[in-house]
Design an enzyme around this catalytic site. Sequence first.
Site, PDB file in Angstrom:
ATOM      1  N   LYS A   1       6.043 -16.289  73.193  1.00 46.84           N
ATOM      2  CA  LYS A   1       6.145 -17.614  73.829  1.00 46.84           C
ATOM      3  C   LYS A   1       6.126 -18.693  72.742  1.00 46.84           C
ATOM      4  O   LYS A   1       5.745 -18.419  71.590  1.00 46.84           O
ATOM      5  CB  LYS A   1       4.998 -17.807  74.818  1.00 46.84           C
TER       6      LYS A   1
ATOM      7  N   TYR B   1      -0.012 -46.235  55.672  1.00 44.33           N
ATOM      8  CA  TYR B   1      -0.454 -47.180  56.714  1.00 44.33           C
ATOM      9  C   TYR B   1      -1.974 -47.357  56.703  1.00 44.33           C
ATOM     10  O   TYR B   1      -2.715 -46.384  56.541  1.00 44.33           O
ATOM     11  CB  TYR B   1      -0.067 -46.643  58.098  1.00 44.33           C
TER      12      TYR B   1
HETATM   13  C1  LIG Z   1      -1.735 -14.067  79.228  1.00 43.08           C
HETATM   14  C2  LIG Z   1      -1.762 -13.972  77.736  1.00 43.08           C
HETATM   15  N1  LIG Z   1      -1.794 -12.766  77.178  1.00 43.08           N
HETATM   16  C3  LIG Z   1      -1.809 -12.610  75.839  1.00 43.08           C
HETATM   17  C4  LIG Z   1      -1.787 -13.700  74.989  1.00 43.08           C
HETATM   18  C5  LIG Z   1      -1.800 -13.479  73.504  1.00 43.08           C
HETATM   19  O1  LIG Z   1      -2.993 -13.892  72.948  1.00 43.08           O
HETATM   20  P1  LIG Z   1      -3.226 -13.771  71.378  1.00 43.08           P
HETATM   21  O2  LIG Z   1      -2.237 -14.690  70.744  1.00 43.08           O
HETATM   22  O3  LIG Z   1      -4.620 -14.213  71.180  1.00 43.08           O
HETATM   23  O4  LIG Z   1      -2.980 -12.363  70.999  1.00 43.08           O
HETATM   24  C6  LIG Z   1      -1.757 -14.977  75.534  1.00 43.08           C
HETATM   25  C7  LIG Z   1      -1.772 -16.138  74.647  1.00 43.08           C
HETATM   26  O5  LIG Z   1      -2.530 -17.047  74.720  1.00 43.08           O
HETATM   27  C8  LIG Z   1      -1.748 -15.117  76.946  1.00 43.08           C
HETATM   28  O6  LIG Z   1      -1.716 -16.331  77.526  1.00 43.08           O
END
Ligand SMILES: Cc1ncc(COP(=O)(O)O)c(C=O)c1O
Length: 366
Positions: free
Chosen positions: A36, A261
């Site tokens: 993501k 600034y």
């Molecule tokens: C539902 C879910 N699973 C897994 C993860 C992965 O977490 P991490 O980056 O701590 O491995 C996330 C990320 O926040 C998440 O929202």
Amino acid sequence: MVIDRLRAVVNLDNLIYNYELLKKLNQGKEIFAVVKADAYGHGAKMCSLYLQKHGCNYFAVTVLKEAIELRDSGINKEILIFGKTDPLNSSYLVEHDLCQTVFSYDYAEELNRYGKKIRVHLIIDTGMSRLGILYHKEAQIDNVVNEIKKISKLPNIEIVGIYSHFVSSDSDKELTAYQQKLFNELLKRLKSEKISYGLVHLQNSSGVVTIKNIDYDLARCGIALYGYPPVKTEDKFLPVMSVFAKVISLRQIEAGDSVSYGRTFVAKDEMTIATIAIGYADGYMRILSNNDYFYYKGYELPVVGRICMGMTMVNVTGVEIKEGAEVEVFGERKLLEPMAKRALTITYELLTNLAKPRIDKIYINK
Ligand SMILES: Cc1ncc(COP(=O)(O)O)c(C=O)c1O
């Protein structure tokens, strides 16, 4: 076009090294590559394609748009959407063969109305109070089972997975164990009631690093995949991305001259200032003003004055450095974790801040 400001170098071999390490720590089980937010700023398309080439069969994103982009880029393995897709967009789920997270009967029922099979993973809220069927206490188990039973009877909803998410697997063993216990109890009940739920997954990165002997089908890992396990570990993860920014101008200033600034930095003596082509619009957080440094040939060049939208000034007094030189903002020689502490945030935020088209990414592999 030459790169005139800054570049992120993404080492795909390190990505695969971390991926293999996570699989090993997860007892050889598969990993959902959490890609993501443009793979935490590393570039979802390139990272996912390379992971797919090296055997990764599962990818996770938050948003439908991210999932479609992955499909269009050539990811032909499972793609799970963590967030909510509007039921009005159900056709996209089907058309692109995506897997949707479902967090209530009502939502599942709306998806069901589309009239074509939609594959889903159920999310169970064992403590996050974010998304999922509410199950904070053992006494709520009957409600949860009934909700899942109802979902499982919807003709166009195919449950292919079930998961929950840890609240504090990096810091609270007791709570983590409690969440796991709730989750396991639920799986037992579903099994005894012959409700099929498909693949089971619970751990995130810190869950994989800290908890041994968990036997679920998969784990969902993001941050450790990119080299930053959020807990102390003997296992050596490798940073995947290094960011370099160019010196675009140099000047001598005198005692009493201020920088940037608001005059938050005033020179006590004569000094040399370099202007670096990175700013808060590039994800380099303004809170680091007067509170960070860039690495250059063994020197730590302190940031002086306020960080601007696209430029930052550093003190290079006594350092042999020329216009066009590149300094390391973070990466192999300048570590991200202490920088995140200085910015009062976490590595996740610093990395995802870099998910910006104005940053050129260079991918390297052997
Ligand atoms: C539902 C879910 N699973 C897994 C993860 C992965 O977490 P991490 O980056 O701590 O491995 C996330 C990320 O926040 C998440 O929202």
